[in-house]
Design an enzyme around this catalytic site. Structure first.
Site, PDB file in Angstrom:
ATOM      1  N   HIS A   1     -28.019  48.334  -7.320  1.00 59.65           N
ATOM      2  CA  HIS A   1     -27.722  49.711  -6.923  1.00 59.65           C
ATOM      3  C   HIS A   1     -28.205  50.093  -5.524  1.00 59.65           C
ATOM      4  O   HIS A   1     -27.843  51.155  -5.029  1.00 59.65           O
ATOM      5  CB  HIS A   1     -28.249  50.688  -7.979  1.00 59.65           C
ATOM      6  CG  HIS A   1     -29.736  50.818  -8.027  1.00 59.65           C
ATOM      7  ND1 HIS A   1     -30.367  51.981  -8.409  1.00 59.65           N
ATOM      8  CD2 HIS A   1     -30.730  49.931  -7.758  1.00 59.65           C
ATOM      9  CE1 HIS A   1     -31.670  51.816  -8.385  1.00 59.65           C
ATOM     10  NE2 HIS A   1     -31.916  50.587  -7.995  1.00 59.65           N
ATOM     11  N   HIS A   2     -29.023  49.269  -4.869  1.00 59.11           N
ATOM     12  CA  HIS A   2     -29.411  49.572  -3.484  1.00 59.11           C
ATOM     13  C   HIS A   2     -28.418  49.005  -2.468  1.00 59.11           C
ATOM     14  O   HIS A   2     -28.452  49.388  -1.288  1.00 59.11           O
ATOM     15  CB  HIS A   2     -30.800  49.010  -3.184  1.00 59.11           C
ATOM     16  CG  HIS A   2     -31.912  49.706  -3.922  1.00 59.11           C
ATOM     17  ND1 HIS A   2     -32.048  51.067  -3.911  1.00 59.11           N
ATOM     18  CD2 HIS A   2     -32.926  49.207  -4.680  1.00 59.11           C
ATOM     19  CE1 HIS A   2     -33.097  51.400  -4.645  1.00 59.11           C
ATOM     20  NE2 HIS A   2     -33.639  50.297  -5.131  1.00 59.11           N
ATOM     21  N   ALA A   3     -27.580  48.104  -2.870  1.00 56.94           N
ATOM     22  CA  ALA A   3     -26.631  47.470  -1.940  1.00 56.94           C
ATOM     23  C   ALA A   3     -25.563  48.481  -1.537  1.00 56.94           C
ATOM     24  O   ALA A   3     -24.825  48.999  -2.373  1.00 56.94           O
ATOM     25  CB  ALA A   3     -26.003  46.248  -2.585  1.00 56.94           C
TER      26      ALA A   3
END
Length: 542
Positions: A59-61
């Protein structure tokens, strides 16, 4: 990349919080593919629900940058593939990972077909991934404005009560209004995770999963995101899986959300209410708690009223021998000499609704009664606050309390006072109580009551006795007057004609505000009382 290239690029990857080795690319592709397959299986109806246990997380990408242990944004890619390959278009991505899913929000920030909701530690933008993107004001852009919802926790150690409070007040109302066709969620905020420092238990995750299962016809996909304590994340994953398989979540103990959580949820509600009709900021407003030595403003005003009536008009408190009534109304029933009844509604002491109305009207009413030589029984029907476990909430309970205290006063004071000329005045909610008193003590009241006045606002209706005695209604019509704003909706309506005919005189007043209505009407009320008493004297001398 060979071994030397890995060494040379170490600083670059560390700046992005990434760990890489020879198997990173394969692992990242398998992880993303696993979430895609899990989502497609549910979207195509091959499974009711699925759980993708994958690494690395995603989810940080962001669309143009990998970061935070994430290479491909698994949930975002899976959502887009589902939209492209199936008939499902509206997708909810719920991110309860302890970090804000900056990449997922960035991917759909301008896309109204994907509702992104995140609960995460924010701490004024100092907690990873840092910056304002995860703030409560970050709600999307362009066509996607309002389709990004952030619940930014201001501190660590947020637990089950806090998360479930946010679910009940923000997440589920918005989700139900959005009506997703598929739900994708990922987590890691588990109790025991020293990096996340949140306190959500396996049972807490199970209850949240259970709530989500009521959306999208039960089509839910869970994807493992972060998690840095294997024992904690495995227990939480097991609890979630059991719910996905149809088991009921374990029972939770009584929960109370923290002040930090209630404040945050309230602020989020104020922001999101701009975009979602189902979000009610007033319902989320934190409730103040007070120490035992504190007093409510209404209690202070009641005390002041009691002091004022005693010092200025020699009015004394009537003792209430019934313990229940004494607990609820002590200090709120005052009288002078022989008795005349006047019922004030809660409007005279509820400063939140009626501001500074209390003392001004008391001076006007009591001063006039004393000047004319009348005796006065003053009853305030707003009960005293009691412990929460002793309170029956709602308007009905207040009405019953008012009825009980009036019956007590009539039986124990008015009837034995030898008062032969009584005027009854009810104001606002107090009208219902005085009419009930008339129904229950009709014989005695018809003998001594010479005037029956109701003062009703725009939102209230005047009450009439229900009957019982054949001559009660004719007696009431002869002796009653209803004071109401001239703009009251009942006055011009022909369908209300039969209702109005139950009452005696209707006295319209050019004043709509409840806090001014009875003060404006006082000259007319005074004239009515005088005329009623003059008529009685005339009858007595003929």
């Amino acid at each position: 990349m060979n071994e030397q290239q890995f060494v040379d690029s170490e600083e670059y990857y560390e700046q992005l919080s990434l760990y890489v080795n020879e198997g990173t690319t394969t692992a990242a592709m398998l992880s993303c593919g696993g979430v895609i397959e899990a989502a497609l299986a549910v979207a195509r109806g091959e499974m009711h629900k699925s759980f993708a246990i994958v690494r690395p997380p995603g989810h940080h990408a962001e669309p143009d940058e990998h970061m935070g242990f994430c290479f491909f944004n698994n949930a975002a890619v899976a959502a887009r593939v589902v939209q492209q390959q199936t008939s499902i278009k509206r997708i909810l991505i719920l991110d309860w990972d302890v970090h804000h899913g900056n990449g997922t929000q960035r991917a759909f920030n301008d896309d109204p077909s994907v509702l992104y909701i995140s609960l995460h530690r924010y701490e004024e933008g100092t907690f990873y991934p840092c910056g304002p993107f995860g703030s409560l004001e970050s709600c999307g852009e362009g066509p996607g404005l309002g389709y990004s919802v952030n619940v930014p926790w201001p501190c660590p150690e947020m637990g089950d009560a806090d998360y479930i409070h946010a679910f009940q007040r923000i997440i589920m109302p918005i989700a139900m209004e959005f009506a997703p066709e598929l739900v994708i969620t990922g987590f890691d905020a588990a109790e025991g995770d020293e990096l996340g420092e949140c306190l959500v238990t396996p049972a807490g995750y199970a209850h949240m999963t259970h709530m989500l299962s009521g959306l999208a016809g039960g089509k839910v996909v869970v994807a493992l995101e972060g998690g840095y304590n294997l024992d904690s994340i495995s227990k939480s994953a097991l609890a979630v899986t059991r719910v996905l398989l149809g088991q009921a979540p374990d029972e939770l103990p009584p929960l109370t959300a923290s002040e930090e959580a209630t404040e945050t949820v309230w602020l989020v509600a104020k922001e999101q209410s701009k975009y979602w009709k189902s979000v009610d900021p007033k319902a989320c407003e934190p409730q103040e708690t007070f120490e035992d030595i504190s007093f409510s403003i209404s209690e202070i005003l009641k005390g002041h009223r009691q002091y004022y009536l005693y010092t200025k008009h020699n009015m004394m408190e009537i003792p209430l021998m019934n313990e229940n009534l004494a607990n609820r109304f002590s200090g709120q029933v005052m009288c002078t000499g022989n008795l005349r009844v006047e019922l004030e509604s809660s409007s005279t002491c509820d400063v939140h609704m009626h501001k500074s109305y209390l003392i001004d009207f008391s001076k006007q009413l009591v001063g006039w009664a004393r000047k004319e030589g009348y005796s006065l029984l003053d009853v305030n029907i707003l009960p005293k606050p009691v412990e929460k476990h002793n309170v029956t909430r709602g308007r009905q309970h207040m009405d019953e309390s008012a009825k009980d205290v009036l019956i007590y006063l009539w039986d124990n004071f008015i009837q034995i006072s030898n008062a032969s000329r009584v005027i009854v005045l009810g104001h606002g909610p107090g009208c219902r109580a005085v009419v009930d008193l008339l129904n229950r003590r009709a014989v005695g009241m018809m003998k001594v009551v010479k005037g029956f006045i109701q003062v009703v606002g725009l939102q209230d209706q005047p009450h009439a006795p229900s009957g019982g005695l054949d001559d009660l209604r004719p007696w009431y019509k002869k002796h009653s007057v209803v004071v109401t704003p001239s703009a009251h909706p009942m006055l011009p309506r022909t369908d209300k004609a039969n209702e109005l005919r139950k009452h005696g005189s209707i006295l319209p007043i050019d004043e709509a505000q409840p806090i001014r209505l009875i003060r404006t009407a006082m000259p007319a009320i005074q004239d009515y009382v005088k005329q009623s008493l003059i008529a009685i004297n005339a009858e007595a001398t003929t």
